[in-house]
Each structure stands twice: as C-alpha cells, then as structure tokens.
Design a protein around this motif. Structure first.
Motif, PDB file in Angstrom:
ATOM      1  N   GLU A 646      43.441  43.104  46.997  1.00 26.08           N
ATOM      2  CA  GLU A 646      43.560  42.661  45.599  1.00 26.08           C
ATOM      3  C   GLU A 646      42.657  41.468  45.300  1.00 26.08           C
ATOM      4  N   VAL A 648      39.627  41.377  45.624  1.00 31.07           N
ATOM      5  CA  VAL A 648      38.423  41.905  44.964  1.00 31.07           C
ATOM      6  C   VAL A 648      38.611  41.919  43.457  1.00 31.07           C
ATOM      7  N   LYS A 649      39.839  42.095  42.993  1.00 34.01           N
ATOM      8  CA  LYS A 649      40.118  42.194  41.562  1.00 34.01           C
ATOM      9  C   LYS A 649      40.600  40.866  40.978  1.00 34.01           C
ATOM     10  N   LEU A 676      33.761  39.391  43.128  1.00 35.88           N
ATOM     11  CA  LEU A 676      32.758  40.111  42.341  1.00 35.88           C
ATOM     12  C   LEU A 676      32.107  39.200  41.302  1.00 35.88           C
ATOM     13  N   ILE A 785      37.571  43.110  35.538  1.00 32.49           N
ATOM     14  CA  ILE A 785      37.768  42.904  36.980  1.00 32.49           C
ATOM     15  C   ILE A 785      39.236  43.083  37.340  1.00 32.49           C
ATOM     16  N   LEU A 788      40.403  46.840  37.459  1.00 28.17           N
ATOM     17  CA  LEU A 788      39.633  47.810  38.239  1.00 28.17           C
ATOM     18  C   LEU A 788      40.572  48.656  39.099  1.00 28.17           C
ATOM     19  N   ASP A 790      41.150  50.872  42.591  1.00 28.51           N
ATOM     20  CA  ASP A 790      40.657  50.652  43.954  1.00 28.51           C
ATOM     21  C   ASP A 790      39.300  51.318  44.138  1.00 28.51           C
ATOM     22  N   ALA A 793      36.685  49.223  42.412  1.00 28.28           N
ATOM     23  CA  ALA A 793      36.463  47.993  43.184  1.00 28.28           C
ATOM     24  C   ALA A 793      35.577  48.278  44.394  1.00 28.28           C
TER      25      ALA A 793
END
Length: 875
Positions: A646, A648-649, A676, A785, A788, A790, A793
């Motif tokens: 998570e 990543v988001k 990101l 973001i 997103l 998975d 992502a």
C-alpha cells in the motif's frame, strides 16, 4: 521516508546545527547520541521480550541504598535491593550493560522542557562507572568519553547546551534501530553521516574515514578470497571509523550465508576515533564476544600476546600472536616513526625496516605478519612505495623475491578526503600459486563528485573481476613476471608495465601529399572490423597495398544501413528482448522476497550473461546503467518491505522550510508521492489535463512575444512617455491604462496601447486559469495515486523502475555505432585534402586576386599602394 531521505534530512539539519563547531568535532556528538539511542532501544527490545510492557518499563531502575548522611531519606528494603541487583546483573549478562528507565533515550524525549544537560552528563558518567557488564568492558568502557567531555562545547551556558542537545535528540529520534529488514537503515545513516562529516573535515578526514567505494573495492577482493571458509577473523590495525572491517564482514557474509562466524579485531591510536570504531561495530549487531578492540599505537604496541587483567597485568596461559584470515588497512601516509631496535621485531624480520620518515612499509609488514599462511591483506599506500629507493627499495625487493605481492591497483588521484596524492591498493598473500604480479592502472576510471573523484560501481566491478580472474587487459592490466621486475631493479611504478596513455595523433606524409587513408590506421579499428566483417569493403576501396580511399560521401548512412550493423543491433535486441519482463517478474511480482542487499548482483549477473556473445558492448557500462537506477529501486523496495504494498499508493505531505522571524520552520506545501512521482502518474493517467495546461502556457508565451512586437513598433519619441519603463525596455501596465483613458497620444500609438492592454488582460486571465488548473491537477494526482488498483500500481512501478533502465540499455548499440561512425568520419576528413591540392587552391586564389587587382583604378598613390600589395602576394 526511506533511509536515504532520512539520512539527507539529518545531515542537512545537523550541518546547520553545528554552527561554528568543526565538522571533525561535531561528528562525535551526533554519532555518540545515535549510539546511545541504539543501546537504549536494544535494552527496551530486550526488556519487552522478558515480559515488560511500555507501561512497566519504569520499574527498571537501580536500587536506592540508605544514605549515611541523611537517615530520613527513603531507601529500598533488603529484599527489593536484592531483587533489583539480580535484575540488573541479568540484564548486564544478556546485553552487556544496564540503563535505568530514567536515563533511556526515549525518557529524555518524554521529559520535554524538563530535560536538562545534566540528565545526559549524569547518565554517561554512571554508564561508564557502574553500568557495564564485566564481560563487555572492553567493548563499552570509555566509549562515551569523547561525548561526555565535549558537552560543554555545545554552548556557553547550561541552557544553551540543553537546547543544542534537545535539538539533536529530536533530529535523530526517527532513526530505526531494529534492523528487521534485509537492509541496515541504522548502519546506512551512520555511514552516510560519517562520510559527509569527512567531506567537511579537510585533512583530518583521513584520521577516521576511508571512502566507501574504496572500502567496498577492498572488501570484494578480500571476501572472494575467503569465500569457502565457515568462520573467519579479520583485522584492521588503523581502524578509523571501522567501516573497512564492517564492509568486509558484509561482503564475506554473502558467501558464508551468515555473519555470526566473523570475528572482528581493530586497533586505533586516537581515542575519539577508537570510540567510533567500537560504536560502529556494535551498532551492526555484531556480538560482543566477536569484537576485540584496542586503543594504542599499532607500530609501537603490537597486538598483545597476553590478555590483561583489570590492572593491566598479563595473564599467563593466554598467549595469542593473532593470526587472522584477512587484514585491511588505510594507514596514515608516510608518517614518521621510530625504527630503532625494530630489526629484531618478528614483523620486519627477513624484509627490512622502513625509514624513520616514512612508515608506509612498517604498516605493510605489520599487516603481512598477522595474516595466516592462507590469508590475504589489502592496504592503501601512497604511490611512492612502488619506486622509492633506500630501505624501502630493499623491502620491496624482499617482498618480490619471497613472492608476497599479488596485485597492485593504481587508483585515481584526488579520491581521498583531505589529500589529492596518487594512491594504490596493494594486495599481498603469504602462500601464492602464482609468481607474477598483477598490475592494474585504474587511475582513469572515476566520476567527478564535487571537488573529489569517486569510483563508480562499474569501476569497482571491473577492478574486482580483473583481480579475481588475473586478466591481461590492454592499457589497463598486465601480469608481470619476476624476471621483468628484476630487470627494472624492483621498481614497480605502474607506467613501467601498463601504458594507459592515449596513442599520440599521427599523420602519414604520403597520404598528406597524395591522398588516401593509411591501412595501418584503419587496422587500428580491428575490433569493429571483426564485429562488422563486410563493412570495411563497403566503405573503402584499395588504392594500393598500403592505402585505401572512402567509397561514399555519406558514411553515416552507409554504416547504419549495412547488413553487419543491422545484424549487430538485432542480436543485441534479441538478447534483451525479454529483459523487461524478467525484471517485472523479479522485482515487482516477487517484491516481497527481494533481498535488496544482494539483488543487484543477481540482476548484474543476468546482464553479463546476456552480453557474453555480443562484441563491442562494454558489460561494465551496462552494469553502471543498472547501478544508476538501483539506488531508487532498492529504496522503494525497502519502503514496501517495511510498510507493505500500500506504500505505493500513498502520498505524503510535502514539507518545506520557510522563514518565520529568525527561524526556519517546516510547513506543508502540497503533497508528494511516497513512492510514485506525481509527474509519472500524470503522464500515465492525466495527460489531457497536462495538455490543456500546456496549451494555456503556450498562449502566455505567445502573448509575451506579441507584446514585445507592439513595444518595438513604438518610435524612440513614443518611448519617452510614462507608459514605458525607465530602461526603455517594456510597457508599464498601469501607465498604459492611464494613457488610454487620457487619449493624449496619437491614434496609432493609442491603438498599440489598446492592443497591449487587451493582451495583458488576456494573459492575466490565462495565468489565473493555469494556477487553478495546476492546483486541480495536483489534487487529482493525489486522488489518482490513492485509488490505483494493484495492477495499475505495478504498471507504475514498471514505468519508474524498468522502462527507464531498459531504454538506456537499448541505447548502447546506437552509442557503439555512433562512436565507430565518428572515427571513420574523422579519418576521412583527416586525409580528405592533400597538401598539393591545398597549394593549388592557394595559387588559384592568388591568380584570381591578381586579376581583380588589375581591374582596379585610382589615384597615383592608390596605384602605387596596389603595386606594393601585389609584390607582397607574389603576383
């Protein structure tokens, strides 16, 4: 934030906080407090494991004994005293020391405004005097002396000292110390701070720090030699911060599968640096029984043959000459020492004694003495040890004749902090299967890093592979036999054996006079002709047995369209055709099991394998492209390992420093992606919004151009009006409006002003819309973001980690072809015009000039002048 971001933040703040304190001194304070935080956290973790909770930690305290001077003062009963003393003894036995709850790092933070410098001073005094376990005294005794005695330098008053320390505690409080992941955040930050302090400490940096890249190079060479051993001993007799030992331990552990069977021995002369050594070793989780350290002069006070009791008395039956598997060192260069009586010292017997003014070989022979018969040593020395005569020449001769020198690596200049002198790494062994010396000139492989030079990952890998495989590489390395060294009177100066200089430019006289390209210069491109066997015939036609001529006016097109080059590109493309998918599977699908400490080696091995049968592509250049991206990839993976996918988001507040009065305070300025980048997400999902903003910004630029044209249409007299600025370079918008309203200018000028006013009104409106659109885009990016899937992502990670790397790798064949084309074009240009053709051109121009002069007419004096000019030109 990941470990790199945290390290950056701490360094930037610490560098500001130190004010006028020298970097070499301030490092002892911040690094000392980091270590105190570490041992405090270790104790808390240990206590929680024993059943304590965060609410009962306060029970961990020292007993209160009766006060003979104050009978009414409270004290613990005998049973409580006994229980507390037993508890303390158990803690000391388990972790080597004891810190009561009141003196824990976390407790200092909880005190807030009640915290005082006396809390620190009392705690450090008590730690040294009574809180260290008997079995751990060599590791911890006096370890805080530098910090404790230097507290007064943090401020002129107790209040100033308290504030400085409180600021430091708050700065480092977020450093993780549990090292649960397969990466070492604490060690990374500690090393990062040491390196940055070294960069700011000038010449004093050499006392405590070996650049990480050099340390890593030595470690890789040593670790490979020790790769098959189940347990090892490693020793640094001039240990500094201990980074050399730690890096060897980490490299060796990769082969051994564990670092628990590595014993560390360190000796250091300066007390404050010796403390750094111990702190650094302890914070890497190395068990105390695997650490042996000494503070003393390595050359005058060799490693003790006997252990000592508390009073310094040698204990019989503990004789230990200390023979280890590896010795690494970066001793002070060419320092004075006392050689008197050293000829009878076992360390120098059979080799000779170094001169009084240069102890370099004294350190080398000391290191050599302490390695086992199958051991290895690496030492950093000044270049002069390779060729200086006298006693050093005699030692060098004996080392060669006894076959001790395995390799000599010439390093780039200006690679060490505080000195720009050329240096080498010498690799020595006692029992060698070879009788030659591998000499490497690695002086040209580096990148600029500020005022210093720095080894790149590819440079380190190239050197390491060359040493391991004992490669002969033209202009880089060569195995030199003993007979050749003898013939050179044991002079080991690198240029005698490896010529790394670029060949001098040559000019063929015949080709200069009669044209053609010498075949010998074309033959120098043999590696290209081997890779492109048909291309030479496509580009050149033989004029004779010795000379050729270019057959095409468009060399670049001929090269690019050739079947050889097409086949070369296709072979490379095929080799890397599935590399992107391989990386996706390895890094993204398998992100949970990626070991960031070793994964780069896995990926680089894959790249090298793909390039095995592809000529002209330098695999080390490809490896460098991987390494350039790896720091970003590994940092992201570390965040994901500790926080989950998570992360990543996730978006974080974008904190910036802003002035408030005399202080810099952190305030939020929008958001940023935790992993990101906003720009990456915008290009993938919000391209229409970006395009709309781009169109508006283009119109703003057009308006600037149009208003400039309107301004230039004014006459110089018109520019004297108030609606033009004092520099006479632009309109003044407010005055333009007044002039339009007053209508006191000509109709033509009035029209110009109205157009300008209309354009500026439009521009302001668009600028307002752009600002709003950018704010909306920022919020939409944040929301994008956070929602997103998975799968999305993962695609974003592919775009960030993989696409850029694969794109750069895909460009390597083009770089090779462009380099080759440029070489051919340069040769063609070099001999494109003969000297006789140049002479003919000169004669033709002189003739044309003479004809033009003949046609000129003028006065008597003009003609006399022209006649003299013709004489000068020989007409």
């Amino acid at each position: 934030m990941n470990k790199q971001q945290l390290a950056n933040k701490i360094w930037e703040s610490a560098n500001k906080m130190r004010s006028k304190i020298e970097a070499n001194e301030y490092k002892d304070y911040i690094l000392g407090f980091i270590f105190y935080k570490y041992i405090s956290d270790v104790e808390i973790t240990h206590l929680l494991g024993l059943g304590y909770t965060t609410d009962t930690l306060y029970e961990v305290r020292e007993p209160v004994y009766p006060d003979p001077d104050n009978a009414s003062a409270p004290f613990d009963d005998e049973e409580t005293v006994k229980d507390l003393e037993e508890q303390i003894d158990n803690i000391k036995t388990d972790i080597g020391y004891f810190i009561p709850y009141t003196d824990l790092f976390s407790t200092w933070l909880e005190l807030g405004s009640d915290f005082d410098v006396s809390n620190v001073r009392d705690a450090l005094n008590a730690f040294n005097n009574r809180r260290i376990g008997k079995t751990h005294e060599k590791v911890f005794k006096g370890i805080f002396d530098t910090l404790r005695t230097g507290l007064s330098k943090l401020g002129g008053t107790a209040g100033e000292q308290t504030k400085a320390i409180r600021d430091l505690l708050n700065l480092i409080k977020d450093i993780p110390t549990d090292n649960k992941e397969d990466y070492d955040a604490l060690g990374f930050i500690y090393e990062y701070l040491i390196e940055n302090f070294a960069a700011n400490a000038g010449k004093k940096a050499g006392e405590f720090y070996t650049p990480h890249e050099v340390s890593l190079l030595m470690s890789e060479i040593v670790a490979y030699h020790l790769r098959d051993r189940k347990e090892i001993k490693i020793y640094d007799p001039t240990s500094g911060s201990g980074s050399l030992l730690i890096n060897i331990g980490k490299s060796a552990a990769r082969y051994m599968g564990t670092g628990n069977n590595i014993a560390y021995y360190a000796q250091e002369l300066k007390q404050n640096t010796y403390n750094l050594t111990r702190m650094n070793l302890v914070m890497r989780g190395i068990k105390a029984n695997m650490i042996e350290t000494r503070c003393g002069d390595t050359l005058e006070d060799d490693w003790p043959y006997f252990s000592e009791d508390d009073k310094g008395v040698k204990i019989e039956g503990t004789y230990d000459p200390l023979y280890v598997d590896a010795v690494v060192s970066n001793p002070p260069y060419s320092q004075n020492w006392d050689p008197d009586g050293k000829e009878n010292d076992d360390r120098y017997s059979g080799y000779g004694v170094a001169p009084k003014s240069k102890a370099d070989y004294a350190f080398l022979l000391h290191d050599l003495y302490h390695i086992k018969s199958d051991g290895i040593m690496t030492i950093i020395l000044p270049h002069g040890v390779l060729f200086r005569g006298g006693e050093e020449g005699e030692i060098r001769r004996n080392l060669i004749e006894r076959n001790r020198i395995d390799a000599i690596i010439g390093l780039p200049a200006n690679i060490f902090f505080g000195t720009g002198i050329p240096t080498i790494i010498m690799v020595l062994k006692k029992n060698r299967i070879n009788d030659d010396v591998l000499i490497i000139d690695a002086s040209k492989g580096f990148e600029k890093a500020g005022k210093s030079n720095k080894l790149r990952a590819s440079d380190i890998r190239r050197i390491t592979d060359t040493v391991i495989d004992r490669r002969d590489v033209p202009k880089y390395s060569r195995k030199v036999n003993r007979e050749e060294i003898r013939a050179n009177d044991y002079n080991l100066n690198i240029p005698r054996y490896v010529d790394s200089s670029e060949p001098a430019e040559t000019w063929d006289i015949y080709a200069q006079m009669f044209g053609g390209i010498p075949n010998i210069e074309l033959d120098a491109l043999s590696e290209y002709w081997t890779a492109f066997p048909k291309l030479r015939r496509s580009l050149f036609l033989a004029r004779s047995t010795e000379y050729s001529e270019v057959t095409t006016d468009d060399i670049k097109t001929t090269v690019c369209r050739s079947d050889d080059v097409s086949a070369f590109r296709e072979k490379y493309r095929t080799a890397f055709d599935d590399f992107s998918d391989y990386l996706y599977t390895e890094l993204i699908e398998g992100w949970e099991t990626v070991h960031t400490a070793s994964e780069e080696s896995v990926l680089s091995a894959n790249i090298f394998k793909r390039l095995e049968n592809i000529s002209l592509i330098d695999p080390y250049e490809a490896y460098q492209l991987l390494d350039n991206e790896w720091s970003t990839i590994s940092a992201d993976l570390e965040s994901m390992h500790s926080e989950g996918f998570e992360a990543v988001k996730q978006v974080d507040p974008n904190m910036v420093l802003k002035k408030k009065g005399n202080e810099d305070i952190e305030v939020q300025d929008g958001w940023k992606g935790h992993i990101l980048p906003f720009e990456l997400v915008q290009s993938a999902y919000l391209s229409e919004d970006i395009e709309k903003i781009s169109i508006m910004e283009s119109r703003i630029a057009e308006i600037d151009s149009e208003t400039n044209e309107l301004f230039e249409s004014l006459s110089e007299d018109d520019k004297e009006n108030p609606f033009v600025n004092d520099d006479k370079t632009a309109f003044v918008a407010a005055e333009v409006k007044k002039a339009i309203k007053a209508k006191e200018v000509s109709i033509e000028v009035l029209e110009v002003l109205k157009k300008y006013d209309k354009l500026i009104t439009e521009q302001k409106s668009i600028a307002k819309n752009v600002k709003k659109a950018r704010e909306d885009l920022h919020e939409k990016t944040k929301e994008t973001i956070e929602i997103l899937t998975d799968e999305q992502a993962c695609e974003m990670l592919r775009a960030k980690w993989i696409n850029r790397l694969c794109g750069e790798l895909a460009g390597l064949p083009d770089a090779v072809v462009n380099t080759f084309t440029a070489k051919i074009q340069a040769l063609a240009q070099k001999y494109s015009e003969t000297l006789s053709e140049v002479d003919e051109d000169i004669r033709r121009i002189e003739s044309e000039l003479g004809s033009m002069l003949e046609e000129l007419t003028g006065s008597e004096f003009d003609m006399a002048g022209l006649q003299e000019l013709k004489k000068l030109f020989g007409i």
